[in-house]
Design a protein around this motif. Sequence first.
Motif, PDB file in Angstrom:
ATOM      1  N   ALA A   1      24.262  63.859  28.103  1.00 36.10           N
ATOM      2  CA  ALA A   1      24.579  63.965  26.375  1.00 36.10           C
ATOM      3  C   ALA A   1      24.302  62.486  25.935  1.00 36.10           C
ATOM      4  O   ALA A   1      24.041  62.598  24.950  1.00 36.10           O
ATOM      5  CB  ALA A   1      25.495  65.048  26.132  1.00 36.10           C
ATOM      6  N   LYS A   2      25.798  62.200  26.069  1.00 34.55           N
ATOM      7  CA  LYS A   2      25.563  60.451  25.950  1.00 34.55           C
ATOM      8  C   LYS A   2      24.952  59.855  26.513  1.00 34.55           C
ATOM      9  O   LYS A   2      24.149  58.723  24.874  1.00 34.55           O
ATOM     10  CB  LYS A   2      27.120  59.659  26.718  1.00 34.55           C
TER      11      LYS A   2
ATOM     12  N   THR B   1      27.455  64.370  35.510  1.00 29.72           N
ATOM     13  CA  THR B   1      28.234  65.110  34.135  1.00 29.72           C
ATOM     14  C   THR B   1      27.087  65.430  32.860  1.00 29.72           C
ATOM     15  O   THR B   1      26.912  64.689  32.937  1.00 29.72           O
ATOM     16  CB  THR B   1      29.752  65.117  33.853  1.00 29.72           C
ATOM     17  N   PRO B   2      26.901  66.581  32.698  1.00 33.43           N
ATOM     18  CA  PRO B   2      26.607  66.856  31.627  1.00 33.43           C
ATOM     19  C   PRO B   2      26.584  66.770  30.012  1.00 33.43           C
ATOM     20  O   PRO B   2      26.477  65.955  29.871  1.00 33.43           O
ATOM     21  CB  PRO B   2      26.572  69.065  31.410  1.00 33.43           C
ATOM     22  N   ASP B   3      28.475  66.069  30.319  1.00 31.81           N
ATOM     23  CA  ASP B   3      28.754  65.637  29.131  1.00 31.81           C
ATOM     24  C   ASP B   3      27.783  63.689  29.228  1.00 31.81           C
ATOM     25  O   ASP B   3      27.569  62.958  28.017  1.00 31.81           O
ATOM     26  CB  ASP B   3      30.053  64.542  29.204  1.00 31.81           C
ATOM     27  N   GLU B   4      28.251  63.138  30.678  1.00 33.87           N
ATOM     28  CA  GLU B   4      27.440  61.839  30.756  1.00 33.87           C
ATOM     29  C   GLU B   4      26.052  62.411  30.391  1.00 33.87           C
ATOM     30  O   GLU B   4      25.369  60.870  29.824  1.00 33.87           O
ATOM     31  CB  GLU B   4      27.727  61.217  31.866  1.00 33.87           C
TER      32      GLU B   4
ATOM     33  N   ARG C   1      25.014  52.271  32.448  1.00 34.82           N
ATOM     34  CA  ARG C   1      25.663  53.717  32.922  1.00 34.82           C
ATOM     35  C   ARG C   1      24.749  54.897  33.512  1.00 34.82           C
ATOM     36  O   ARG C   1      25.770  55.187  34.706  1.00 34.82           O
ATOM     37  CB  ARG C   1      25.623  54.474  31.662  1.00 34.82           C
TER      38      ARG C   1
ATOM     39  N   GLU D   1      22.184  60.278  23.333  1.00 34.17           N
ATOM     40  CA  GLU D   1      21.986  59.974  22.071  1.00 34.17           C
ATOM     41  C   GLU D   1      21.864  58.759  22.343  1.00 34.17           C
ATOM     42  O   GLU D   1      21.009  58.587  21.355  1.00 34.17           O
ATOM     43  CB  GLU D   1      24.038  60.210  21.809  1.00 34.17           C
TER      44      GLU D   1
ATOM     45  N   ASP E   1      19.511  65.106  33.997  1.00 32.28           N
ATOM     46  CA  ASP E   1      19.466  66.730  33.938  1.00 32.28           C
ATOM     47  C   ASP E   1      19.571  68.287  33.959  1.00 32.28           C
ATOM     48  O   ASP E   1      20.390  68.621  34.859  1.00 32.28           O
ATOM     49  CB  ASP E   1      19.400  66.447  32.750  1.00 32.28           C
TER      50      ASP E   1
END
Lengths: 235, 235
Positions: free
Chosen positions: B114-115, B109-112, B147, B118, B198
């Motif tokens: 992003a993490k 997911t885009p969320d993952e 991850r 980071e 991504d």
Amino acid sequence: MISGETVPGKIEAKSLVDAVTERLEAAIIAGELTSGERVREQVLAAEYGISRGPLREAIRRLEGRRLLERIANKGVRVVDLSPRRLDELLKVREALEGMACRLAAERITPDEVAKLRELLTEHGSSSEVQSGEGYYQQSGDFDFHFRIAKASDNEFLISMITGDLYDLLRVYRYKSSTMTGRATRALEEHHAILDALDAGDPDRAEAAMRVHISNARIHAGLAMAKAQQDEDAAD
Amino acid sequence: MISGETVPGKIEAKSLVDAVTERLEAAIIAGELTSGERVREQVLAAEYGISRGPLREAIRRLEGRRLLERIANKGVRVVDLSPRRLDELLKVREALEGMACRLAAERITPDEVAKLRELLTEHGSSSEVQSGEGYYQQSGDFDFHFRIAKASDNEFLISMITGDLYDLLRVYRYKSSTMTGRATRALEEHHAILDALDAGDPDRAEAAMRVHISNARIHAGLAMAKAQQDEDAAD
DNA sequence: CCAGGCCATAGTGTCGACACTGGAATACCA
DNA sequence: TGGTATTCCAGTGTCGACACTATGGCCTGG
């Protein structure tokens, strides 16, 4: 169910634990202990003619190899094999055997190649293959893959493939073959793999193996879905 | 009953075997039990405040996971980790994590993403990374890989990578990092992997991960060879 | 008649004791 | 003195007994 009558294989070799581990493993693979079935320690111990101590140790070992699962204070079960898990397993197999095939391509000897070619020729002329089913063919398939894994000359990889993975896959054996119904196709793929090995082309070898296993995976998925349907319909 | 006396690492959780397994595993990973070292059951049992039974079962489990080896009537040793075996291990890792990365690319997911981005940014600005060494960075590296493996959503694959492989690799930790001396390079590779994830490009993601691990393998091989030389020279 | 709690029992969890094996130190013989 | 046989010990291998937990049947009260 477990046939209570015979005790064809009593234990009395080297270490009891080793012997029992093999015997248990064999029992699981052979389907004497079916997937998801609960196992009672006392019964098994009595059957094998040993005490619970060594048996429990053998169980722990197979636990570490993911063939058995234990729920605290409840008991031991043979691993539960869902279609999804088979799919997962075969993806891992694709990765592992792909790598094995790559490594094999780098170091396999002409002699080994010749033997493999012989094996395939034998398969091709077998009537069983032509009819598209058969037990021998299944074990022949394993043999082919087994030899390639060995040829990788990577001990760790070999033990993961032939030690862990194959055991798990064999548990599915009587449920759904990954080859039945696509024997000739599989044989072609085997030849493609062997050609790449013969040419000493690692990239092509890996790719060929991965295509082969990927196809088997897709096929197995469809077959199991169909079997599920039939089962539902029969009820 | 177990005495209430509090000793640094006493066991008194769920199942003794489970607890002891974890503790043993931790001890091996932490290097308290060094590679190749012989382990005496009675000593360990006394140390953990339990009897030999559960301890032996725990040992068997780790045996099944290849962290311990037993020689009949002689004893138990922590696995022997030769440079060759590390090389083998990392080839398996390449295959497994390559596949994990491929699968992750399909469903992350885009969320993952992003993490993960980071995480990498954080690494990049860390002074430790810039100096090319550091403990944190090592664990950060594991975190990144961990991850991605998780994101593959393949339970079996995850357990093989994070359960079996990483434990084994960690045993090498204090002997030779696969990253020291190439931190910035590794960071670049991490970014390349993440970019592919991504973009949702499985092929590129797998390739990037494989290049990364392959480089680490080559680097580790050289590092260990050099360490060997230094050791010889020191004698 | 049903719900809920109590008891019997089967099965797992843990332990201490004893048997067996491999290796080392010692004694013996040439 | 050197080599071999013997004895002893540390440590692993196996076992049977006991403790604890979960489950299903039974009994009681509503």
